[in-house]
Design a protein around this motif. Sequence first.
Motif, short mmCIF file in Angstrom:
data_model
loop_
_atom_site.label_atom_id
_atom_site.label_comp_id
_atom_site.label_asym_id
_atom_site.label_seq_id
_atom_site.Cartn_x
_atom_site.Cartn_y
_atom_site.Cartn_z
N ARG B 568 39.24 38.15 33.81
CA ARG B 568 37.93 37.70 34.23
C ARG B 568 37.30 38.86 35.00
O ARG B 568 37.89 39.40 35.92
CB ARG B 568 38.11 36.49 35.14
CG ARG B 568 36.89 35.71 35.50
CD ARG B 568 37.34 34.30 35.94
NE ARG B 568 38.44 34.37 36.90
CZ ARG B 568 38.25 34.53 38.23
NH1 ARG B 568 37.05 34.62 38.72
NH2 ARG B 568 39.28 34.57 39.05
N ARG B 569 36.09 39.27 34.59
CA ARG B 569 35.42 40.37 35.29
C ARG B 569 34.60 39.82 36.45
O ARG B 569 33.81 38.88 36.27
CB ARG B 569 34.50 41.11 34.32
CG ARG B 569 35.24 41.88 33.25
CD ARG B 569 35.78 43.17 33.83
NE ARG B 569 36.45 43.95 32.79
CZ ARG B 569 36.84 45.21 32.97
NH1 ARG B 569 36.64 45.81 34.13
NH2 ARG B 569 37.44 45.87 32.01
N THR B 570 34.79 40.38 37.62
CA THR B 570 34.05 39.90 38.80
C THR B 570 33.58 41.11 39.60
O THR B 570 33.83 42.25 39.23
CB THR B 570 34.95 39.07 39.72
OG1 THR B 570 36.03 39.92 40.12
CG2 THR B 570 35.47 37.84 39.06
N ALA B 571 32.92 40.82 40.69
CA ALA B 571 32.59 41.89 41.64
C ALA B 571 33.87 42.32 42.34
O ALA B 571 34.82 41.53 42.43
CB ALA B 571 31.57 41.38 42.65
N PRO B 572 33.92 43.56 42.83
CA PRO B 572 35.12 43.97 43.55
C PRO B 572 35.38 43.09 44.75
O PRO B 572 34.44 42.58 45.37
CB PRO B 572 34.79 45.40 44.00
CG PRO B 572 33.63 45.83 43.21
CD PRO B 572 32.93 44.62 42.72
#
Lengths: 316, 673, 221
Positions: B568-572
């Motif tokens: 899942r791509r998220t903010a750092p």
Amino acid sequence: MSSLGVARQVGAVLLAIALAPLFMGWIAQCRAWLQNRSAPPLFLPWRMLRKLFWKDAALAEHASALFRATPYVLFGTMVLAAAIIPSVVLDLPFVLVADAIALVGLFATARVFIALAAMDIGTAFGTLGARREMMIGFLAEPALLMVFFNAFLISGSTALPTIAARLAAPPFVIYPSLAFAGIAFVMVLLAENARIPIDNPATHLELTMIHEAMVLEYSARHLALVEWASALKLFNYACIGFALFVPWGLASQHASPGTLLLAVVALVLKLALAGAALAVVETVSAKLRIFRAPEFLAMAFLLAVLGLLVHLLLGA
Amino acid sequence: MIIGWNSGPAPSLVLLLGLIAGWLGLGLAGLLRPHSVGFVARVIFPVGALVGLAVGLVGLGALRPGSLPQTLVLPLGLPDLPFHLRLDALAGFFVLLLGAAGMGISIFAAGYFRAGQGTAPGLLCLQYHVFLASMALVLLADDAYLFMVAWETMALSSYFLVTTQHRIPEIRRAGFLYLLIAHVGAIGILLSFGVLQGGSWRFTFDAMRGQTLGPAWASVAFLLALGGFGAKAGLVPMHVWLPEAHPAAPSPVSALMSGVMLKTAVYGFLRVSFDLLHAPQWWWGGVALAVGLGTGLFGAVFAAVQTDMKRLLAYSSIENVGLIFTAVGLGLLFQSFGLHLFAALALSAALIHALNHALFKSLLFLATGSVLHATGERNLGKLGGLIRRMPWVATVALVGTLAIAGLPPLNGFVSEWLLLQAFLSTPEIPQPFVNMLVPLGAAALALTVALAGYVMVKFYGVIFLGQPREPALAEAHPAGWLERIGLTWLALGCVVLGAFPRLLLDAAAPITASLVGATVRRGRFAWAIAPIAPERASYSGLLFLAGILGVVGFTFLAVRRIYHGRVRRTAPWDCGYPWQTPRMQDTAEGFGQPIRHIFGSAFRLERELPSPWDTAPRYRIHIEDRLWRLLYVPLGRAVQRLADAVAVVQGGRLAVYLLYAFLTLIGLLVFVL
Amino acid sequence: MPAPTLTAQLLNGFAAGLLLISFSMLSQRRTRALITLFAWQGAILFASTSLVAYSAGLRHLWYSAALTLVLKVFLLPFILLRLVRRLEAQWDTETLLNIPTTMLLGVGLVIFAFGLAQPISALATTITRNTLGIALAIILLAFLMMITRRKAVTQVVGFLAMENGLFFAATSATYGMPMVVELGIALDVLVGVLILGIFFFQIREQFESLDLHHLETLKED
């Protein structure tokens, strides 16, 4: 290189992979007992790994391939390191591929990769951790190398099983230089594995962290591999220590299955003692300020060099 | 002496001369259309690269087991000293280095040079190829005269290349400093040859080999050679030109100078100290070892605090040259005590490190060239995150970074491993005091190598990783295909030589056989090296690589198979801090801060710290080399004072000058008659 | 190479231990830990002297060993620790040079001492001759410690460590000094420490600190 040798090699590596998290669990238990807390279960690290592997990985949106590959590289290097450190058997065919110097190189590879991965996301904590890790590393690496040089002067080999075999061979001789090397090695072990007094493995205060600061951005299976690799690293260091300073109890080339089992028992005993000792060290000492760490490691480095000098004067 | 083609068959040498002439011809061809970038870059440079490949292959041929030295006398040069040429194993090895690195650099250069200010492309092309040809001639020269002619041509052509952007005053200053030190070095070399001829007044290397000098004169020749070649190689304290000249020069030129030209100095030093001088004294080795280690540590420490990517690499070159001279010094030390096998080991380490450094340092300099073109920025503080904009360059630069940091299984590790193995043999030295000092050397070496890792993490991490520190970086464009080919060639070299270290030892074997009379053992297996004895130490790059790839691949597949590959791509995360900006990352200064702290006394620091109430806070730090103030400034002042004193005779009146000439004439007549 | 006898091995081990303690003292910032280390140094010295006495069968060395035990392991550390407690001078955080640099200098001194001792130990016939270099190194290291420290108490510890080194050198080169000399030195050391103890009180009363840096102001300009 017999097929039996390869089989034992693989067996030893698998044993290392399996025991490493338990070793972590054991140290945590000992620490808890020493600090009058109720201890976490021995198998907690294993359960944690299992839980992490099943989770979905959350990845920063601009994480590069390097970031994703690093956990696998870390795990791979540590498994490879386990293949050249004699933990149970002396007869390791993979030793022809890599000796102690290559082992230091292997540790350095792992360090460079995790530092690079920590810089990849570009957060403040990650780069801070990477910088500190490299600072520790550039002093600990030569110290470790000098420890191996000490062992080389005595045994005439840089292959770890040969070193262990020659040190264990009768008659028993006291090597004063190994006392210096031993102290230096313990200091390196503490620094390299993010233990007190250099780093606190249990801290949750970001500014004081080194190892944890670098892996903040990892989650799920990536984090599991990173943690497993750290456990393996500590296990490997412990086995290096056994091979250099208590080289007895390893199974030789023609050992029967019974002796092999005995060697495994000996390893578990040694690990138990070493874990307890580590817990004691961590309980009685306080964490150093970060800029005392170079001093600490410079001392380790110089002690190892002194060991070389002492050997040349007294031993030769 | 017969002037003309010498009678012995020298096919490789003739072929090599033809190729060198080819380089010169290509350079001249550039003058046909001096302002056409398309013609010069896309036609001449690729052909020059092919010539480089051929040169490398000829050099490789000279390293075949059993191939004899070839000599040739050309009908050129002084009346009683025609040009002597010789291609033996030592020259062949460096010719191979020149060809292999030159090939990659020339291809890259084909895609790199564009129209702009500075020297016209045609002229640049001439200077570039003259530079290549003169380096080849330095390696082939077999008499002092040709050697010096080629050496000076090399210095001059590279000076012009450094000052390509000659409209910028700093670059002219850098070029002047380079030229000055190059000439001081050349004087040292010339004097060394003067001593080496030993009163016979014959200046062929063959004649010098035949001379037996007394120990005092031999030491003088050695020290002059160390100083002379050391100035070119960048040994401390004559290193000051490197960090100035490298950032000034265009990237392919930096690559060529750092990767190849520094190695000609190593070649010259080896030629003099092992070939022309026999029977080294042990303290020669000690001096070279100490200077090498000092240079290595110095270079690594200074590289760690640089903020300009090319200066960083220049200091890293100083470090690597230090390592090479350390190995050479160790070889001399072993040789003087008659430990030929260990001398061969140390010498192999030196040669192999020279070749490795030529590959990875050229690679990294070229990568900085691509970055420079893509972003227009050399300052590390304004780069970052380029791995996402320039994946190809980032990947090959990663190979170079890992190689130069001395990590297995790449080629940098091989030479470091050999050098450490050589150091481990020092307890065999029979002199008690010497064998006790050497562990300190091993410690310094280990520290240098580890620092190199620090430096390279900083280099790679700050340029390619993290988030772009400037908005302009979002427009960075990837490198062109010619640049990619050049980079890939060099990166492949790093990987292949790392995987097959046996090839390197085989290449070094004929050289060590002729120079120190021994070759290292190469072990039973073709895939592993065990230079002394297999039970002592062995290493196999190929299986190491296979092991890592195997375990990593297996782990990857196992994790995917047993669990899953969901992402899942998220903010750092950054500990939950949402207002994270690229400016919060460590800068290059920040990354070097621990080194500044630990080695504080090595630097001259000037700091400008903001006060807490500054509305526009400014932080500036300037790091200077202490040697500059301690050595060069007083030296410059002394020269100035001397010149002022002499200037008294410069009255400016014509009659006085005529009087000088007259007096000189009288004096000469009195002396002669 | 035949393995050396167990006695020689043990002696080498003790010598290395003494050197290790010297380096620990060099790198130790806390005064109390320094005194404890000094006591340990005395204990190892006692053990090694006893071993030499036993293996060489020399009676006077037994007396020296006993003297070492009483004086250097118990009495002097006790006096010093009391002093420190009374003076409240447990910290000596400020060294003139930073610790790694001091250690590096120490390594240089060790090499120097080893090189110096090489020809002498080649002449000696005792079983302890290899350790002469280490004894020399211990003396030099103690000297270095005195140079790099600021506080008065640590200087005294350095002085005493130097005496330990001398004693060890004497045992290793010639099986010890004559008894009279040894007794004399022991008495000197004891009296010296007592006098210095009184000095400390005087210094502190004068400057309210034990930092020797204040003594610099005593000179007339």
